[in-house]
Design a protein around this motif. Structure first.
Motif, PDB file in Angstrom:
ATOM      1  N   GLU A 246      39.424  23.544  41.771  1.00  0.00           N
ATOM      2  CA  GLU A 246      39.600  22.847  43.042  1.00  0.00           C
ATOM      3  C   GLU A 246      39.312  21.358  42.925  1.00  0.00           C
ATOM      4  O   GLU A 246      40.078  20.525  43.426  1.00  0.00           O
TER       5      GLU A 246
ATOM      6  N   ILE B 263      45.353  23.960  40.895  1.00  0.00           N
ATOM      7  CA  ILE B 263      44.046  24.595  41.105  1.00  0.00           C
ATOM      8  C   ILE B 263      43.805  25.670  40.057  1.00  0.00           C
ATOM      9  O   ILE B 263      42.703  25.781  39.489  1.00  0.00           O
TER      10      ILE B 263
ATOM     11  N   THR C 178      43.330  27.043  49.866  1.00  0.00           N
ATOM     12  CA  THR C 178      42.554  25.961  49.259  1.00  0.00           C
ATOM     13  C   THR C 178      43.440  24.745  49.008  1.00  0.00           C
ATOM     14  O   THR C 178      43.016  23.598  49.223  1.00  0.00           O
TER      15      THR C 178
END
Length: 337
Positions: free
Chosen positions: A177, A172, A325
């Motif tokens: 992302e 990431i 995330t």
């Protein structure tokens, strides 16, 4: 169940008397195994005369510290993986430590910018590649693992395991992302089997012909070579240090932090500084086939024989910030499904 009982009994035995606090002792809560810690604590006591009490925990460190609050006897915590370290920090259970010795011994990318934790040793998250079925140079980057040429040829443990979440966090950082999500989808499509087992199980799968490539930590190679049954697995693979395009190899750490309640703060600082000293780091690294990080230190000759690599220079606390995330997108692609 038996391991859990042993952990509870040992923790109770080592830290049963939390008060009164003695000036000649320091208390550790550790996720690291006894065989790794004892050589270090023995050396520290021999050098300083300070007794070290260790509670070995299998899990639940944050919950235990929270329950104990200001009454906690723990002075320092020892753990592996930036996710676990940052978890203790984020729970508000540590205090910043400003030490010139620690800052000199620990490279900047392996210490919390706010001083809440300091790295002790590193391990690289690398590729184990079949000696028979993967040619030298076929894999040079982490990005290569998503190439369709590896379809049906990759093995790995669960994508939601802390070690893989840390690696995905690094993806990431370097690709964003969406880029990381595409990378995970690519690897999932290349899997030879559903993610399962630990890192050693992946090497066994290569040896058994179930896959050709696996993701794992460097130190497992040393552990397997030292095990009579697993030595054959280890000898069936090469250690490959992939890099991120334009950067280095992903590494994770073992680390130390001082608890917020630390009843023996002065002794805790002495212990932290000792653990980051070159002599202590080489003891630590040799015991678990990891890489010491203090300037001028060298890994065990066996570890050194695997070759040199350049580590990704991203501060690990930055990677910890991507943890949520990384878990989210791993679940979105149903990586383990």
């Amino acid at each position: 169940m038996l391991d859990s009982i042993k952990t509870t009994v040992l923790a109770a035995a080592t830290l049963a008397v939390a008060t009164p606090v003695l000036a000649d002792e320091v208390n550790i809560y550790s996720y690291r195994q006894p065989e790794l810690i004892k050589p270090l604590t023995d050396a520290f006591t021999a050098e300083t005369g300070i007794r070290v009490n260790v509670a070995y925990l299998a899990k639940g460190m944050v919950e235990r510290l929270q329950a104990e609050g200001k009454r906690s006897p723990a002075d320092v915590v020892l753990t592996v993986d930036i996710s676990r370290l940052s978890g203790v920090v984020e729970a508000g259970l540590t205090q910043p430590v400003d030490s010139a010795t620690l800052k000199a011994n620990v490279p900047a990318q392996y210490q919390d910018p706010e001083g809440h934790w300091y790295g002790l040793t590193t391990r690289a998250r690398i590729v184990y590649a079949s000696k028979d079925r993967v040619a030298d140079g076929e894999i040079t980057t982490y990005e290569d693992l998503a190439d369709p040429k590896w379809k049906g040829r990759i093995c790995t443990r669960s994508g939601t395991h802390a070690y893989n979440i840390a690696l995905t966090s690094a993806v990431i950082e370097h690709h964003g992302e969406e880029g990381a999500k595409a990378w995970l989808e690519g690897i999932k499509s290349n899997l030879a089997r559903k993610p399962q087992g630990n890192d050693r199980a992946q090497v066994k799968a290569i040896w058994a012909g179930e896959c050709d490539v696996a993701i794992g930590n460097t130190y497992y190679m040393g552990k397997m070579l030292a095990d009579e049954e697993q030595k054959e697995w280890a000898e069936s693979v090469n250690v490959v240090f992939p890099t991120f395009e334009g950067n280095g190899t992903h590494v994770n750490i073992s680390g130390v932090a001082m608890t917020k309640s630390a009843p023996n703060k002065e002794n805790a600082l002495k212990l932290m500084e000792f653990l980051t000293s070159p002599a202590a780091q080489e003891i630590y690294a040799k015991a678990n086939f990891e890489y010491p990080i203090a300037p001028g230190t060298k890994p065990d000759p066996l570890v050194e024989s695997w070759g040199e690599f350049t580590a990704d220079n991203t501060n690990l606390m930055t990677l910890a910030g991507h943890r949520a995330t990384a878990l989210k997108i791993t679940e979105e692609v149903d990586f383990d499904g």
